[in-house]
Design an enzyme around this catalytic site. Sequence first.
Site, short mmCIF file in Angstrom:
data_model
loop_
_atom_site.label_atom_id
_atom_site.label_comp_id
_atom_site.label_asym_id
_atom_site.label_seq_id
_atom_site.Cartn_x
_atom_site.Cartn_y
_atom_site.Cartn_z
N HIS A 23 -8.34 0.71 12.54
CA HIS A 23 -7.33 0.78 11.66
C HIS A 23 -7.57 1.04 10.29
CE1 HIS A 23 -7.60 -3.48 11.59
NE2 HIS A 23 -7.15 -3.33 10.04
N CYS A 33 -7.29 -0.90 4.58
CA CYS A 33 -7.12 -2.40 5.14
C CYS A 33 -7.54 -3.24 4.07
CB CYS A 33 -7.39 -2.59 6.39
SG CYS A 33 -6.83 -4.17 6.89
N SER A 74 -8.86 -8.21 12.09
CA SER A 74 -7.85 -8.06 12.72
C SER A 74 -7.93 -7.07 14.14
CB SER A 74 -6.81 -7.11 11.95
OG SER A 74 -6.48 -7.71 10.67
N CYS A 106 -12.85 -4.52 10.80
CA CYS A 106 -11.95 -5.39 10.60
C CYS A 106 -11.73 -6.91 11.64
CB CYS A 106 -10.43 -4.86 10.05
SG CYS A 106 -9.55 -6.02 9.46
N HIS A 111 -9.14 -9.79 16.52
CA HIS A 111 -8.02 -10.45 17.31
C HIS A 111 -7.55 -9.91 18.58
CE1 HIS A 111 -8.53 -13.19 14.12
NE2 HIS A 111 -7.55 -12.78 13.17
#
Length: 361
Positions: free
Chosen positions: A59, A163, A40, A38, A43
Amino acid sequence: MRAAVLTATREPLAIADVTVSKPLAHEVLIRTAAVGVCRSDLHFVDGLYPHPLPAIPGHEAAGVVEAVGSEVRTVGPGDHVVTCLSAFCGHCEFCLSGRMSLCVSGETRRPRGAEPRLRLADGGAVAQMLNLSAYAEQMLVHEHACVAIDREMPLDRAALIGCAVTTGAGAVFNTADVAPGETVCVVGCGGIGLAAINAARIAGAGRIVALDPVPEKRAIAERLGATDTFDSAAEGVAAAVVEATRGGVHHAIEAVGRPQSAATAVAVLRRGGTATILGMLPPAEGVGLSAIDLLSGKRLQGGLMGSNRFPIDVPRLVDFYQRGLLDLDTLIAERLPLERINHAFDELRRGDTTRSVIVFA
């Protein structure tokens, strides 16, 4: 166990041996089966968002319960589970008012001074990221960070629900509460955006507009339910969407995490429309409405993890897949072993792929 460890930002993750503790009260030990890659996580890997290091990212996962600690009542050994980063305590103001995804209680983590859930093989500390640290052969999590699912559900596809699908579909079903016949514009056709497009079709949206600069991703958006697609990098794209939808859309969903895409989401709204921002914008950036936007009744909102109530939402999303309504197969671009995690992040940086999934034998 083997895990992908981030020791420094903007550096490749290293595959290392990590020791996992035994589950204590309310904890669940899971054998990881699959983990989505992902943006995220990217990042944190690239340093856009800070996090204590070393740490294990990951995650968006699914696996099989190996052991449980005392007082665990929701899952048991052998259960197939999907994990969710928005672990919840169950009795704070947010949980009791039905906004479980906003829970920030420390009760879902081990108390200060307790043995950490994870350690490097040499005994050094390693931080658990987003309550899960799923790029590892095992996860040790609070019982309210996972939910049991039908054992017939393929775990590589179930991982995406943790997610991308929870966030994208949740934005449609929960945050925006799209009504049949309403128009929806999704900005960004990655995993989250494509899940939102698919969910908008399930919700009965009248027109579903997809914006992305990559032609192949726009084609996938059409397969998942988009009625109109535009190149998001083209000049005047917002005006083109407003014209095509005869005044703008009822709902715009931003699924990229860039200021320009958030501005586009606001620009394509009709009077009284709502923009929902899902992407992780740079922390210092802001998104706003002009005075004319406000006088036109437009609204702007966030949608953390699709405003989920994941013990309820995840089994429903699994059911949607099993009944052929939710297309998770199309979202997966490639399946990779843990050793190729850095390749998966490189593909994500290029922005040409939908979703890579790390699978464990």
